[in-house]
Design a protein around this motif. Sequence first.
Motif, mmCIF file in Angstrom:
data_model
loop_
_atom_site.group_PDB
_atom_site.id
_atom_site.type_symbol
_atom_site.label_atom_id
_atom_site.label_comp_id
_atom_site.label_asym_id
_atom_site.label_seq_id
_atom_site.Cartn_x
_atom_site.Cartn_y
_atom_site.Cartn_z
ATOM 1 N N MET A 32 0.852 -1.069 -0.151
ATOM 2 C CA MET A 32 -0.052 -0.312 0.106
ATOM 3 C C MET A 32 0.898 0.688 -0.175
ATOM 4 N N ILE A 33 1.822 1.499 0.706
ATOM 5 C CA ILE A 33 2.730 2.090 0.757
ATOM 6 C C ILE A 33 3.581 2.461 -0.246
ATOM 7 N N LYS A 34 4.004 1.690 -1.159
ATOM 8 C CA LYS A 34 4.950 1.613 -2.273
ATOM 9 C C LYS A 34 4.018 2.241 -3.134
ATOM 10 N N ALA A 35 2.568 1.773 -3.155
ATOM 11 C CA ALA A 35 1.954 2.241 -4.609
ATOM 12 C C ALA A 35 1.427 3.661 -4.510
ATOM 13 N N ILE A 36 1.836 3.537 -3.350
ATOM 14 C CA ILE A 36 1.258 5.584 -3.094
ATOM 15 C C ILE A 36 2.493 6.795 -2.822
ATOM 16 N N LEU A 37 3.511 5.540 -3.393
ATOM 17 C CA LEU A 37 4.704 6.191 -3.368
ATOM 18 C C LEU A 37 5.276 6.677 -4.771
ATOM 19 N N VAL A 38 4.713 5.037 -5.654
ATOM 20 C CA VAL A 38 4.454 5.728 -6.856
ATOM 21 C C VAL A 38 3.756 6.411 -7.344
ATOM 22 N N MET A 39 2.442 6.155 -7.364
ATOM 23 C CA MET A 39 1.964 7.232 -7.873
ATOM 24 C C MET A 39 1.690 8.244 -7.378
ATOM 25 N N VAL A 40 2.498 9.205 -6.481
ATOM 26 C CA VAL A 40 2.108 10.167 -6.395
ATOM 27 C C VAL A 40 3.711 10.766 -6.902
ATOM 28 N N GLY A 41 4.860 10.151 -6.937
ATOM 29 C CA GLY A 41 6.497 10.125 -7.092
ATOM 30 C C GLY A 41 6.515 10.324 -8.917
ATOM 31 N N THR A 42 5.328 9.664 -9.431
ATOM 32 C CA THR A 42 5.447 9.562 -10.962
ATOM 33 C C THR A 42 5.616 10.716 -11.756
ATOM 34 N N PRO A 43 4.298 11.627 -11.001
ATOM 35 C CA PRO A 43 4.248 12.530 -12.533
ATOM 36 C C PRO A 43 5.645 13.795 -12.027
ATOM 37 N N MET A 44 5.327 13.452 -10.737
ATOM 38 C CA MET A 44 7.141 14.488 -10.474
ATOM 39 C C MET A 44 7.907 14.651 -10.469
ATOM 40 N N ALA A 45 8.626 12.593 -11.260
ATOM 41 C CA ALA A 45 9.899 12.881 -12.100
ATOM 42 C C ALA A 45 9.961 12.018 -13.627
ATOM 43 N N ALA A 46 8.468 12.620 -13.174
ATOM 44 C CA ALA A 46 8.588 11.509 -15.091
ATOM 45 C C ALA A 46 9.328 12.209 -16.874
ATOM 46 N N ARG A 47 9.701 13.846 -16.190
ATOM 47 C CA ARG A 47 10.301 14.320 -16.442
ATOM 48 C C ARG A 47 12.440 14.023 -16.669
ATOM 49 N N TRP A 48 12.594 14.062 -15.082
ATOM 50 C CA TRP A 48 13.934 13.271 -15.400
ATOM 51 C C TRP A 48 14.008 11.932 -14.986
ATOM 52 N N MET A 49 12.889 10.953 -15.596
ATOM 53 C CA MET A 49 12.577 9.487 -15.515
ATOM 54 C C MET A 49 12.863 9.589 -17.121
ATOM 55 N N GLY A 50 11.988 10.445 -18.302
ATOM 56 C CA GLY A 50 11.967 10.604 -19.341
ATOM 57 C C GLY A 50 11.054 9.520 -19.728
ATOM 58 N N LEU A 51 10.034 9.686 -18.546
ATOM 59 C CA LEU A 51 8.301 9.049 -18.647
ATOM 60 C C LEU A 51 7.761 9.371 -20.221
ATOM 61 N N ASP A 52 8.136 9.166 -21.844
ATOM 62 C CA ASP A 52 7.046 9.991 -22.803
ATOM 63 C C ASP A 52 7.226 9.139 -23.714
#
Length: 82
Positions: free
Chosen positions: A1-21
């Motif tokens: 549950m905690i992992k899912a929430i961290l990924v859920m919240v962190g993905t949009p913030m780190a998307a540009r840095w990770m190259g999620l395009d």
Amino acid sequence: MIKAILVMVGTPMAARWMGLDNPRSAMVFGGLAGTVSGVTAGLAATDRRLVPYGALTATFHTGLGCLLGPSLLFFIVRGIVG
């Protein structure tokens, strides 16, 4: 549950840095994160077109663990106990 929430919240913030395009990076991210709900929600907040790709590999990651984990545990216990 905690992992899912961290990924859920962190993905949009780190998307540009990770190259999620693109679909390839979404598939790699889904496989590495391994939480279907977190990856799906995070990619939906980033770019809705990437959701199927990330969810595909996250589902495979989860399914492989659910199928392989008990089998490996069985053979390890069987080897120890005899």
